[in-house]
Write a protein that holds these residues in place. Sequence first.
Motif, mmCIF file in Angstrom:
data_model
loop_
_atom_site.group_PDB
_atom_site.id
_atom_site.type_symbol
_atom_site.label_atom_id
_atom_site.label_comp_id
_atom_site.label_asym_id
_atom_site.label_seq_id
_atom_site.Cartn_x
_atom_site.Cartn_y
_atom_site.Cartn_z
ATOM 1 N N MET A 491 11.657 -0.333 7.906
ATOM 2 C CA MET A 491 10.396 -0.911 7.436
ATOM 3 C C MET A 491 9.675 0.063 6.515
ATOM 4 S SD MET A 491 6.866 -0.695 7.856
ATOM 5 C CE MET A 491 6.590 0.057 9.456
ATOM 6 N N ALA A 492 9.677 1.340 6.870
ATOM 7 C CA ALA A 492 9.006 2.341 6.041
ATOM 8 C C ALA A 492 9.684 2.463 4.675
ATOM 9 C CB ALA A 492 9.009 3.688 6.761
ATOM 10 N N GLN A 493 11.014 2.415 4.655
ATOM 11 C CA GLN A 493 11.738 2.506 3.380
ATOM 12 C C GLN A 493 11.370 1.346 2.460
ATOM 13 O OE1 GLN A 493 15.723 2.542 4.865
ATOM 14 N NE2 GLN A 493 15.470 4.523 5.892
ATOM 15 N N ASN A 494 11.237 0.175 3.028
ATOM 16 C CA ASN A 494 10.834 -0.984 2.229
ATOM 17 C C ASN A 494 9.362 -0.899 1.825
ATOM 18 O OD1 ASN A 494 13.094 -3.098 1.979
ATOM 19 N ND2 ASN A 494 13.209 -2.535 4.153
ATOM 20 N N ALA A 495 8.529 -0.392 2.721
ATOM 21 C CA ALA A 495 7.084 -0.327 2.446
ATOM 22 C C ALA A 495 6.792 0.569 1.255
ATOM 23 C CB ALA A 495 6.340 0.161 3.689
ATOM 24 N N VAL A 496 7.530 1.645 1.107
ATOM 25 C CA VAL A 496 7.323 2.526 -0.047
ATOM 26 C C VAL A 496 7.541 1.748 -1.335
ATOM 27 C CG1 VAL A 496 8.160 4.571 -1.254
ATOM 28 C CG2 VAL A 496 7.931 4.610 1.241
ATOM 29 N N ARG A 497 8.588 0.957 -1.385
ATOM 30 C CA ARG A 497 8.879 0.157 -2.583
ATOM 31 C C ARG A 497 7.827 -0.928 -2.788
ATOM 32 N NH1 ARG A 497 12.846 -2.084 -0.797
ATOM 33 N NH2 ARG A 497 12.114 -4.202 -0.477
ATOM 34 N N LEU A 498 7.490 -1.627 -1.721
ATOM 35 C CA LEU A 498 6.553 -2.753 -1.829
ATOM 36 C C LEU A 498 5.158 -2.310 -2.229
ATOM 37 C CD1 LEU A 498 7.708 -4.797 1.303
ATOM 38 C CD2 LEU A 498 8.236 -5.234 -1.110
ATOM 39 N N ASN A 499 4.814 -1.052 -1.982
ATOM 40 C CA ASN A 499 3.484 -0.540 -2.345
ATOM 41 C C ASN A 499 3.504 0.241 -3.659
ATOM 42 O OD1 ASN A 499 1.330 -0.921 0.022
ATOM 43 N ND2 ASN A 499 3.358 -0.638 0.952
ATOM 44 N N GLY A 500 4.570 0.028 -4.435
ATOM 45 C CA GLY A 500 4.630 0.624 -5.767
ATOM 46 C C GLY A 500 4.830 2.120 -5.774
#
Length: 801
Positions: A491-500
């Motif tokens: 989830m954290a790996q995806n969150a970095v991408r999703l938050n630009g």
Amino acid sequence: MSYQIQSPAQTGSRPISHGSYGGPNEMSMPNPKEQTLMWQQGSYLGDSGIHSGATTQAPSLSGKEEDLDNDQVMFDWDQAGFGTGFTQEQVDEMNQQLNQTRSQRVRAAMFPETLEEGIEIPSTQFDTAQPTAVQRLSEPSQMLKHAVVNLINYQDDADLATRAIPELIKLLNDEDQVVVSQAAMMVHQLSKKEASRHAIMNSPQMVAALVRAMSNSNDLETTRCAAGTLHNLSHHRQGLLSIFKSGGIPALVKLLSSPVESVLFYAITTLHNLLLHQEGSKMAVRLAGGLQKMVALLQRNNVKFLAIVTDCLQILAYGNQESKLIILASQGPVELVRIMRSYTYEKLLWTTSRVLKVLSVCSSNKPAIVEAGGMQALSMHLGHQSQRLVQNCLWTLRNLSDAATKDQMDGLLSQLVQLLSSNDINVVTCAAGIISNLTCNNQRSKVTVCQVGGVEALVHTVIQAGDREEITEPAICALRHLTSRHLESEMAQNAVRLNGGLQIIVKLLHPPSRWPLIKAVIGLIRNLALCPANHAPLREHGAIPRLVQLLIRSYQDTQRQRSSVASNGSQPAYPDGVRMEEIVEGTVGALHILAREVHNRAIIRSLSIIPIFVQLLYNEIENIQRVAAGVLCELATDKEGAEMIEQEGATAPLTELLHSHNDGVATYAAAVLFRMSEDKPQDYKKRLSMELNHSLFREEHGPWSQDVGMQDVAMLAPDEAYHEQIYHSSQGPPSVHSAHGRPIYQQGYDGQGPMDTGNYGPVDSMDLGPAAADLNFENLDSLPTPPPDNNQLTAWYDTDL
């Protein structure tokens, strides 16, 4: 001076009635008596005007008597009682009375205490709102009189003290304790006046006699008066010097055990003044056992007294390791933490937090503070309205956080995530650093931060920080921890991408970023690449060419350092405290994970970096061998890649690595050799299979299967975080350290101001050209001799502190 009476036509005001006088024609030629009578009946009736000035005015700048229009004209000549006038005798009598009482009026204003009681002095003040000239002089004259009196008294005090000091010294040295007590009382009284106080402090014999009396007397009153005198002297630099030279510090330290409150107050405040302003006092207090006495005083409950004691401890402990250990041996950390939990007085909390901040950089005190509940006690005040208290608590928590990685800090972590949105740079810096340390190898802390929105807050912090590496470095380190080895890591790996965050993270690989930050970013990219959805964005933002550039730069530096050490035996210099071997391992490790994607493999092949991967197989550091074999394993998945690897002469070093004591190295080497053999004749495959079975036979694993090429290469080694180590400020040693060849520095911050983040030079020289395709390897050294097969090839970093 002459005054002209203007006609109504000139002034434009209402006509002034003159009572029994006639019109203007009758005023034209008045005789002297009539003139006098007219003025006396006017507004100067009560005063000649010379004395009071009550009705005099400055001439108008316009030449017109504008004030005649004013509504404040005090009375009309037509008022009853003014029409009859005074006789000449009455006028003369009033003038004589005013002249006779002039000196009394002046005396009443300037020296009222000299007047006899009952004397009535006629007032010349007509308007109560307008003081007379004499009255206006009253206040400054009184001030002048007091100044003169004080000057006379000052001189009298000085003269008296100068004459009395020799006799008082004799009395203080008397064998009769009663005499000594009386003398001490007299000296104490003299010390309350400035002039006599200067005379006392300028007499070394007097100060020495006071110190002796204070030390040797068993009489509490003598001790109190002597200590009080030294307290009064300590407010002057000359007094501090006299006390210090007379050996007053050991005597004052001894008084810290006194049961008398006033004596304790005099002793601690005098010592405090000495520590603040007198050179040499710190060592004298330490030698006299002052630290032990002061720690014992922490059990008292007077908050203002405790604030002075804790400030003394901070002064003594700052920059002195021995003092810190003495405080620890005296159970100081326990008492200091108790104070932080028990009191609300802001100044006491502030001074106590400063002591804890100084102690928190000591490797011995740090675990003691954590064990005493220091992290929780400090976190109680993060919401305090006092900014200086919050800042000191954060610095202390930042210093302690690397010793509290096994503790559960859910509440603190939630507060720290909120503090990341602060407008104060120091607050954000500390909060990011604490989060980074607390999430290191602590799965529960990682999950907690992810659940309270920590990833999003950290990405936003990195974006907002720009080039402020004191913020970006710990924030990147925290993100590196959060993106690996826990339940919420994906989830954290995806969150970095999703938050630009991917674009700004790749940007940090470029100048002006310094090596500690670059190293942290490389590790984060490696972790982010574990998420397949991040591969394409990382590729689009140019992560792969930049990683290759960094690899080439760091590899060349390691070759130069090796040559330098071999030629002159000098120790290699680490730019910004980061070993280039760390950058080599990090970049190759990140490229290894990125190479799992087919398009990424094509880009890596096009950058002509495979020769360096092959040369790294000869490196004496096992971890570098492992990541080099790992990336070659991925590149060998494609036929084109396998051919390029074989063309670079990788068969010999890979065959040698089959015998490595590191299972990961041997496994990757076997996988590369197997994939390279897919197009080879059957005899070659058979010989390779026999070699693999012989080399990779492990008692616990059994023989190597001939179907090794069919295994999922991703299963050959665990997905571990890249160098997940404690974050430290870049003050002095770098923030993220390897444990190979040097200790993991845990230097904290105990200064009075913001952390000094060091002076790292930018790495502009790392830019090897505009196009990665233009990279060449003509200047690379020839292949080194393969390392001998021994047991010294141990890992050079420790991911679990």
